[in-house]
Design a protein around this motif. Structure first.
Motif, PDB file in Angstrom:
ATOM      1  N   ILE A  47       0.768  -1.211   0.036  1.00  0.00           N
ATOM      2  CA  ILE A  47       0.075   0.001  -0.091  1.00  0.00           C
ATOM      3  C   ILE A  47       0.897   1.259   0.062  1.00  0.00           C
ATOM      4  CG2 ILE A  47      -1.621   1.157   1.469  1.00  0.00           C
ATOM      5  CD1 ILE A  47      -2.615  -1.371   2.535  1.00  0.00           C
ATOM      6  N   LYS A  48       2.085   1.115   0.792  1.00  0.00           N
ATOM      7  CA  LYS A  48       2.738   2.245   0.760  1.00  0.00           C
ATOM      8  C   LYS A  48       3.600   2.605  -0.488  1.00  0.00           C
ATOM      9  CE  LYS A  48       6.965   4.014   3.339  1.00  0.00           C
ATOM     10  NZ  LYS A  48       7.884   3.812   4.268  1.00  0.00           N
ATOM     11  N   ASN A  53       3.635   5.928  -5.463  1.00  0.00           N
ATOM     12  CA  ASN A  53       3.608   5.972  -7.077  1.00  0.00           C
ATOM     13  C   ASN A  53       2.426   6.559  -7.500  1.00  0.00           C
ATOM     14  OD1 ASN A  53       6.038   4.642  -7.827  1.00  0.00           O
ATOM     15  ND2 ASN A  53       5.095   2.897  -6.632  1.00  0.00           N
ATOM     16  N   LEU A  54       1.425   6.960  -6.776  1.00  0.00           N
ATOM     17  CA  LEU A  54       0.370   7.697  -6.885  1.00  0.00           C
ATOM     18  C   LEU A  54       0.394   9.032  -6.391  1.00  0.00           C
ATOM     19  CD1 LEU A  54      -2.772   5.311  -6.382  1.00  0.00           C
ATOM     20  CD2 LEU A  54      -1.893   5.901  -8.556  1.00  0.00           C
ATOM     21  N   ALA A  55       1.468   9.378  -6.002  1.00  0.00           N
ATOM     22  CA  ALA A  55       1.721  10.868  -5.252  1.00  0.00           C
ATOM     23  C   ALA A  55       0.869  11.233  -4.330  1.00  0.00           C
ATOM     24  CB  ALA A  55       1.859  11.651  -6.132  1.00  0.00           C
ATOM     25  N   ILE A  56       0.452  10.161  -3.344  1.00  0.00           N
ATOM     26  CA  ILE A  56      -0.905  10.536  -2.386  1.00  0.00           C
ATOM     27  C   ILE A  56      -0.058  10.158  -1.159  1.00  0.00           C
ATOM     28  CG2 ILE A  56      -2.901   9.666  -1.519  1.00  0.00           C
ATOM     29  CD1 ILE A  56      -3.380  11.070  -4.047  1.00  0.00           C
ATOM     30  N   PRO A  57      -0.039  10.803  -0.098  1.00  0.00           N
ATOM     31  CA  PRO A  57       0.466  10.333   1.229  1.00  0.00           C
ATOM     32  C   PRO A  57      -0.302   9.106   1.746  1.00  0.00           C
ATOM     33  CG  PRO A  57       0.214  12.746   1.118  1.00  0.00           C
ATOM     34  CD  PRO A  57      -0.438  12.170  -0.016  1.00  0.00           C
ATOM     35  N   LEU A  58       0.431   8.272   2.471  1.00  0.00           N
ATOM     36  CA  LEU A  58      -0.330   7.043   2.799  1.00  0.00           C
ATOM     37  C   LEU A  58      -1.304   7.317   3.719  1.00  0.00           C
ATOM     38  CD1 LEU A  58      -0.122   3.888   3.096  1.00  0.00           C
ATOM     39  CD2 LEU A  58       1.677   4.188   4.788  1.00  0.00           C
ATOM     40  N   PRO A  59      -1.142   8.095   4.571  1.00  0.00           N
ATOM     41  CA  PRO A  59      -2.258   8.384   5.607  1.00  0.00           C
ATOM     42  C   PRO A  59      -3.687   8.853   4.936  1.00  0.00           C
ATOM     43  CG  PRO A  59      -0.381   9.243   6.687  1.00  0.00           C
ATOM     44  CD  PRO A  59      -0.006   8.824   5.368  1.00  0.00           C
ATOM     45  N   LEU A  61      -4.398   8.166   1.741  1.00  0.00           N
ATOM     46  CA  LEU A  61      -4.875   7.008   1.190  1.00  0.00           C
ATOM     47  C   LEU A  61      -5.731   6.245   2.108  1.00  0.00           C
ATOM     48  CD1 LEU A  61      -5.081   5.589  -1.497  1.00  0.00           C
ATOM     49  CD2 LEU A  61      -3.067   4.143  -0.691  1.00  0.00           C
ATOM     50  N   LEU A  62      -5.171   5.911   3.218  1.00  0.00           N
ATOM     51  CA  LEU A  62      -5.840   4.990   4.175  1.00  0.00           C
ATOM     52  C   LEU A  62      -7.271   5.638   4.705  1.00  0.00           C
ATOM     53  CD1 LEU A  62      -2.572   3.701   6.148  1.00  0.00           C
ATOM     54  CD2 LEU A  62      -4.009   2.338   4.713  1.00  0.00           C
ATOM     55  N   PHE A  63      -7.258   6.907   4.877  1.00  0.00           N
ATOM     56  CA  PHE A  63      -8.248   7.668   5.467  1.00  0.00           C
ATOM     57  C   PHE A  63      -9.387   7.610   4.246  1.00  0.00           C
ATOM     58  CE2 PHE A  63     -11.246  11.062   6.014  1.00  0.00           C
ATOM     59  CZ  PHE A  63     -11.682  10.972   7.471  1.00  0.00           C
ATOM     60  N   MET A  64      -9.287   7.807   3.070  1.00  0.00           N
ATOM     61  CA  MET A  64     -10.153   7.773   2.056  1.00  0.00           C
ATOM     62  C   MET A  64     -10.654   6.508   1.970  1.00  0.00           C
ATOM     63  SD  MET A  64     -10.086  10.822   0.833  1.00  0.00           S
ATOM     64  CE  MET A  64     -10.889  10.719  -0.772  1.00  0.00           C
ATOM     65  N   ALA A  65     -10.007   5.529   2.530  1.00  0.00           N
ATOM     66  CA  ALA A  65     -10.730   3.875   2.341  1.00  0.00           C
ATOM     67  C   ALA A  65     -11.378   3.786   3.535  1.00  0.00           C
ATOM     68  CB  ALA A  65      -9.285   3.276   2.292  1.00  0.00           C
ATOM     69  N   VAL A  66     -11.410   4.503   4.542  1.00  0.00           N
ATOM     70  CA  VAL A  66     -12.303   4.002   5.779  1.00  0.00           C
ATOM     71  C   VAL A  66     -13.706   4.347   5.358  1.00  0.00           C
ATOM     72  CG1 VAL A  66     -12.898   4.954   8.151  1.00  0.00           C
ATOM     73  CG2 VAL A  66     -10.315   4.922   7.261  1.00  0.00           C
ATOM     74  N   GLU A  67     -14.523   3.263   5.976  1.00  0.00           N
ATOM     75  CA  GLU A  67     -15.826   3.157   5.633  1.00  0.00           C
ATOM     76  C   GLU A  67     -16.448   3.373   6.999  1.00  0.00           C
ATOM     77  OE1 GLU A  67     -16.846   0.523   1.954  1.00  0.00           O
ATOM     78  OE2 GLU A  67     -15.973  -0.545   3.542  1.00  0.00           O
ATOM     79  N   LYS A  87     -13.207  14.397   3.594  1.00  0.00           N
ATOM     80  CA  LYS A  87     -12.720  13.451   2.234  1.00  0.00           C
ATOM     81  C   LYS A  87     -12.653  14.259   0.920  1.00  0.00           C
ATOM     82  CE  LYS A  87     -13.548   8.725   3.822  1.00  0.00           C
ATOM     83  NZ  LYS A  87     -14.402   7.569   3.652  1.00  0.00           N
ATOM     84  N   SER A  88     -13.802  15.147   0.926  1.00  0.00           N
ATOM     85  CA  SER A  88     -13.933  16.215  -0.145  1.00  0.00           C
ATOM     86  C   SER A  88     -12.675  17.093  -0.169  1.00  0.00           C
ATOM     87  CB  SER A  88     -15.047  16.980   0.048  1.00  0.00           C
ATOM     88  OG  SER A  88     -15.339  18.109  -0.932  1.00  0.00           O
ATOM     89  N   LEU A  89     -12.287  17.538   1.025  1.00  0.00           N
ATOM     90  CA  LEU A  89     -11.007  18.605   0.916  1.00  0.00           C
ATOM     91  C   LEU A  89      -9.798  17.824   0.562  1.00  0.00           C
ATOM     92  CD1 LEU A  89      -9.875  21.140   1.572  1.00  0.00           C
ATOM     93  CD2 LEU A  89      -9.563  20.134   4.124  1.00  0.00           C
ATOM     94  N   LEU A  90      -9.619  16.477   1.137  1.00  0.00           N
ATOM     95  CA  LEU A  90      -8.680  15.846   0.661  1.00  0.00           C
ATOM     96  C   LEU A  90      -8.606  15.420  -1.030  1.00  0.00           C
ATOM     97  CD1 LEU A  90      -8.307  13.346   3.858  1.00  0.00           C
ATOM     98  CD2 LEU A  90      -6.825  15.145   3.402  1.00  0.00           C
ATOM     99  N   ASP A  91      -9.653  14.863  -1.345  1.00  0.00           N
ATOM    100  CA  ASP A  91      -9.903  14.573  -2.908  1.00  0.00           C
ATOM    101  C   ASP A  91      -9.601  15.914  -3.551  1.00  0.00           C
ATOM    102  OD1 ASP A  91     -10.809  12.895  -5.012  1.00  0.00           O
ATOM    103  OD2 ASP A  91     -12.387  14.217  -5.196  1.00  0.00           O
ATOM    104  N   THR A  92      -9.901  17.186  -3.230  1.00  0.00           N
ATOM    105  CA  THR A  92      -9.626  18.315  -4.054  1.00  0.00           C
ATOM    106  C   THR A  92      -8.278  18.688  -4.040  1.00  0.00           C
ATOM    107  OG1 THR A  92     -12.063  19.219  -3.391  1.00  0.00           O
ATOM    108  CG2 THR A  92     -10.219  20.947  -4.157  1.00  0.00           C
ATOM    109  N   PHE A  93      -7.613  18.633  -2.915  1.00  0.00           N
ATOM    110  CA  PHE A  93      -6.231  18.744  -2.721  1.00  0.00           C
ATOM    111  C   PHE A  93      -5.286  18.021  -3.399  1.00  0.00           C
ATOM    112  CE2 PHE A  93      -2.275  19.057  -0.104  1.00  0.00           C
ATOM    113  CZ  PHE A  93      -1.969  20.411  -0.261  1.00  0.00           C
ATOM    114  N   PHE A  94      -5.672  16.671  -3.478  1.00  0.00           N
ATOM    115  CA  PHE A  94      -4.716  15.745  -4.168  1.00  0.00           C
ATOM    116  C   PHE A  94      -4.995  15.233  -5.605  1.00  0.00           C
ATOM    117  CE2 PHE A  94      -3.679  15.219   0.426  1.00  0.00           C
ATOM    118  CZ  PHE A  94      -2.348  15.574   0.393  1.00  0.00           C
TER     119      PHE A  94
END
Length: 98
Positions: A47-48, A53-59, A61-67, A87-94
């Motif tokens: 995952i790391k 390789n997606l240029a997304i910080p690991l935390p 990516l993990l937060f975006m996957a939390v349900e 999630k919207s803020l992170l999505d916009t930022f990255f």
């Protein structure tokens, strides 16, 4: 947690093929496909590598996957209130497209 769905979404938005991401992450395209379809649970190291390789910080990516089901029941109400905004803020930022 459906980490695979998040990886797939980010990968597609960045217009990276499965083959490209798999090669960059030193895994097979088949394994990446299984991860993205939530058929295999990758190691944290995998995952790391994918996150890097997606240029997304690991935390992130993990937060975006939390349900909702991943959150303790006594904290779900507050999570449900803040999660969409975060999630919207992170999505916009990255998101490279914005």
């Amino acid at each position: 947690m459906k980490i695979g769905s998040v990886i797939k979404n980010i990968r597609k938005r960045k217009k990276i093929t499965q083959t490209q991401l798999a090669e960059l992450s030193n895994i097979t395209q088949t394994y990446l496909s299984q991860i993205e379809n939530n058929q295999k649970d990758p190691t944290i190291q995998t995952i790391k590598s994918i996150a890097e390789n997606l240029a997304i910080p690991l935390p992130v990516l993990l937060f975006m996957a939390v349900e909702n089901e991943d959150i303790p029941e006594n904290k779900r109400e507050i999570y449900s209130m803040i999660s969409p905004s975060v999630k919207s803020l992170l999505d916009t930022f990255f998101n490279d497209d914005k």
